[in-house]
Design a protein around this motif. Structure first.
Motif, PDB file in Angstrom:
ATOM      1  N   LEU A 118       0.768  -1.181  -0.190  1.00 26.98           N
ATOM      2  CA  LEU A 118       0.085   0.015  -0.121  1.00 26.98           C
ATOM      3  C   LEU A 118       0.645   1.348   0.089  1.00 26.98           C
ATOM      4  CD1 LEU A 118      -2.747   1.171   0.164  1.00 26.98           C
ATOM      5  CD2 LEU A 118      -2.817   0.791   2.468  1.00 26.98           C
ATOM      6  N   PHE A 119       2.028   1.214   0.890  1.00 25.52           N
ATOM      7  CA  PHE A 119       2.768   2.464   0.711  1.00 25.52           C
ATOM      8  C   PHE A 119       3.379   2.731  -0.712  1.00 25.52           C
ATOM      9  CE2 PHE A 119       7.010   4.420   1.809  1.00 25.52           C
ATOM     10  CZ  PHE A 119       6.779   5.452   1.938  1.00 25.52           C
ATOM     11  N   ASP A 120       3.903   1.515  -1.246  1.00 24.92           N
ATOM     12  CA  ASP A 120       4.711   1.413  -2.429  1.00 24.92           C
ATOM     13  C   ASP A 120       3.443   2.157  -3.346  1.00 24.92           C
ATOM     14  OD1 ASP A 120       6.601   0.436  -4.034  1.00 24.92           O
ATOM     15  OD2 ASP A 120       5.036  -0.415  -5.269  1.00 24.92           O
ATOM     16  N   PHE A 121       2.079   1.982  -3.383  1.00 22.12           N
ATOM     17  CA  PHE A 121       1.186   2.430  -4.439  1.00 22.12           C
ATOM     18  C   PHE A 121       1.032   4.016  -4.164  1.00 22.12           C
ATOM     19  CE2 PHE A 121      -2.948   3.933  -5.009  1.00 22.12           C
ATOM     20  CZ  PHE A 121      -3.175   4.072  -6.181  1.00 22.12           C
ATOM     21  N   GLN A 122       0.802   4.274  -2.757  1.00 20.81           N
ATOM     22  CA  GLN A 122       0.604   5.499  -2.142  1.00 20.81           C
ATOM     23  C   GLN A 122       2.009   6.685  -2.744  1.00 20.81           C
ATOM     24  OE1 GLN A 122       0.688   4.695   1.720  1.00 20.81           O
ATOM     25  NE2 GLN A 122      -1.702   4.849   1.798  1.00 20.81           N
ATOM     26  N   SER A 123       3.193   6.109  -2.509  1.00 18.23           N
ATOM     27  CA  SER A 123       4.446   6.638  -2.962  1.00 18.23           C
ATOM     28  C   SER A 123       4.498   6.900  -4.468  1.00 18.23           C
ATOM     29  CB  SER A 123       5.754   5.914  -2.447  1.00 18.23           C
ATOM     30  OG  SER A 123       5.597   5.954  -1.011  1.00 18.23           O
ATOM     31  N   ALA A 235       8.189   4.147  -8.583  1.00 17.30           N
ATOM     32  CA  ALA A 235       7.607   3.350  -7.449  1.00 17.30           C
ATOM     33  C   ALA A 235       8.937   3.092  -6.388  1.00 17.30           C
ATOM     34  CB  ALA A 235       7.137   2.112  -7.926  1.00 17.30           C
ATOM     35  N   PRO A 236       8.903   2.909  -5.288  1.00 20.21           N
ATOM     36  CA  PRO A 236       9.991   2.974  -4.313  1.00 20.21           C
ATOM     37  C   PRO A 236      10.545   1.791  -4.546  1.00 20.21           C
ATOM     38  CG  PRO A 236       8.266   3.176  -3.209  1.00 20.21           C
ATOM     39  CD  PRO A 236       7.611   3.373  -4.445  1.00 20.21           C
ATOM     40  N   TYR A 237       9.593   0.744  -4.346  1.00 23.02           N
ATOM     41  CA  TYR A 237      10.052  -1.005  -4.059  1.00 23.02           C
ATOM     42  C   TYR A 237       9.707  -1.784  -5.279  1.00 23.02           C
ATOM     43  CZ  TYR A 237      10.271   1.232   0.560  1.00 23.02           C
ATOM     44  OH  TYR A 237      10.705   1.962   2.020  1.00 23.02           O
ATOM     45  N   PHE A 238       8.647  -2.149  -5.339  1.00 24.59           N
ATOM     46  CA  PHE A 238       8.193  -2.984  -6.491  1.00 24.59           C
ATOM     47  C   PHE A 238       7.956  -2.423  -7.886  1.00 24.59           C
ATOM     48  CE2 PHE A 238       6.413  -3.907  -2.191  1.00 24.59           C
ATOM     49  CZ  PHE A 238       6.966  -5.318  -1.983  1.00 24.59           C
ATOM     50  N   THR A 239       8.113  -3.181  -8.569  1.00 23.53           N
ATOM     51  CA  THR A 239       8.102  -2.926 -10.155  1.00 23.53           C
ATOM     52  C   THR A 239       6.824  -2.896 -11.149  1.00 23.53           C
ATOM     53  OG1 THR A 239       8.638  -5.068 -10.879  1.00 23.53           O
ATOM     54  CG2 THR A 239      10.642  -3.651 -10.222  1.00 23.53           C
ATOM     55  N   HIS A 243       5.517  -1.062 -14.251  1.00 22.15           N
ATOM     56  CA  HIS A 243       5.311  -1.833 -15.530  1.00 22.15           C
ATOM     57  C   HIS A 243       3.992  -1.412 -16.200  1.00 22.15           C
ATOM     58  CE1 HIS A 243       5.593  -5.203 -17.963  1.00 22.15           C
ATOM     59  NE2 HIS A 243       4.423  -5.551 -17.781  1.00 22.15           N
ATOM     60  N   LEU A 244       2.944  -1.198 -15.395  1.00 23.89           N
ATOM     61  CA  LEU A 244       1.615  -0.936 -15.831  1.00 23.89           C
ATOM     62  C   LEU A 244       1.561   0.333 -16.425  1.00 23.89           C
ATOM     63  CD1 LEU A 244      -0.537  -2.509 -12.968  1.00 23.89           C
ATOM     64  CD2 LEU A 244      -0.578  -3.239 -15.259  1.00 23.89           C
ATOM     65  N   ALA A 245       2.239   1.490 -16.012  1.00 24.19           N
ATOM     66  CA  ALA A 245       2.204   2.779 -16.364  1.00 24.19           C
ATOM     67  C   ALA A 245       2.930   3.197 -17.343  1.00 24.19           C
ATOM     68  CB  ALA A 245       2.687   3.756 -15.341  1.00 24.19           C
ATOM     69  N   GLY A 246       4.249   1.972 -17.733  1.00 25.88           N
ATOM     70  CA  GLY A 246       5.199   1.897 -19.008  1.00 25.88           C
ATOM     71  C   GLY A 246       6.131   3.199 -18.609  1.00 25.88           C
ATOM     72  N   THR A 247       6.499   3.061 -17.446  1.00 26.84           N
ATOM     73  CA  THR A 247       7.635   3.823 -16.832  1.00 26.84           C
ATOM     74  C   THR A 247       8.662   3.020 -16.164  1.00 26.84           C
ATOM     75  OG1 THR A 247       6.441   4.154 -14.776  1.00 26.84           O
ATOM     76  CG2 THR A 247       6.078   5.863 -16.222  1.00 26.84           C
ATOM     77  N   LEU A 248       8.785   1.736 -16.368  1.00 25.20           N
ATOM     78  CA  LEU A 248       9.605   0.932 -15.905  1.00 25.20           C
ATOM     79  C   LEU A 248      11.132   0.744 -17.142  1.00 25.20           C
ATOM     80  CD1 LEU A 248      10.683  -1.200 -13.934  1.00 25.20           C
ATOM     81  CD2 LEU A 248       9.486  -3.052 -15.178  1.00 25.20           C
TER      82      LEU A 248
END
Length: 253
Positions: A118-123, A235-239, A243-248
């Protein structure tokens, strides 16, 4: 008896410390500096030891100790001037309740993972917004991008708004999930460690991203590339959100 009961009983025995209005700030600072310490040692060794330097993500960079002190000074300033008054108000309005029983280990692990997600999504959402809106970037987030080469003490090199925003996300997430105080404490510790590791500037054999399969966790290489290019890996931690936003992006892209 829950596996974590002895630890929790010990902590409850020091309830006067846990319930002190200064505890959150002292805990945050001491945990942060403790997490930074091993990477600061690597920074000292990397200039003299090729074995250490080979793990640096930007091998040509080196830590300026004047900049390290600047980062530390800003961290101390933000904690004393901004975070302490907020925690003092929170202490007054919402006194900490300490139950006698510890939570089951399985519940702790599950809730800590959900807190991280949840923190990863918020950040991610906050971070992407502050890069896509020029005024927000110039006014608030640009301070954190002073350094294109990361090191552990750059983790909290941020302005007051960013410090308070991310601190709010970290504090409110376990509350929303109804977590036990011990779960909150462990989440805060893990969150601080992972954040420092993200900014450490090293891709070590024992790094967290190497322990998580399928590239689901980006870690230090993921975030260092963000500081280098500034247009990817929000995203701070997970990818998965990048990946979904095309910014990976990866080092190989």
């Amino acid at each position: 008896m829950p596996l974590l009961q002895p630890l929790w009983t010990f902590l409850v025995g020091h309830s006067s410390v846990l319930q002190s209005p200064v505890f959150p700030v002292l805990f945050s600072l001491s945990a942060y500096l403790s997490c930074c310490a091993p990477f600061l040692l690597l920074d000292l060794l990397s200039s003299r030891w090729a074995l250490v330097r080979r793990y640096k993500l930007q091998s040509q960079s080196s830590v300026s100790w004047s900049s390290a002190w600047s980062c530390l000074a800003l961290t101390l300033y933000n904690h004393m001037v901004f975070l302490f008054p907020v925690t003092l108000m929170h202490w007054y309005l919402r006194p900490l309740h300490l139950p006698q029983e510890a939570p089951p280990l399985g519940r702790v692990l599950a809730q800590v993972l959900v807190c991280l997600l949840l923190f990863d999504f918020q950040s991610f959402a906050w971070h992407l917004l502050h890069h896509r809106v020029p005024w927000l970037y110039r006014s608030f987030h640009k301070v954190h991008h002073t350094f294109s080469s990361t090191s552990s003490l750059t983790t909290e090199h941020s302005g007051a708004w960013e410090t308070l925003s991310l601190g709010f996300f970290a504090a409110v997430t376990p509350v929303l999930l109804g977590c036990h105080p011990l779960t909150e404490l462990l989440f805060f510790l893990l969150n601080i460690w992972l954040s420092v590791e993200d900014h450490c500037g090293y891709d070590l054999p024992c790094s967290t991203h190497r322990l998580v399969p399928l590239g689901l966790y980006g870690g230090a290489p993921h975030h260092d590339l963000h500081h280098l290019k500034s247009n990817c890996n929000y995203a701070p931690y997970f990818t998965h959100w990048d990946h979904l936003a095309g910014t990976l992006q990866t080092q190989q892209d």
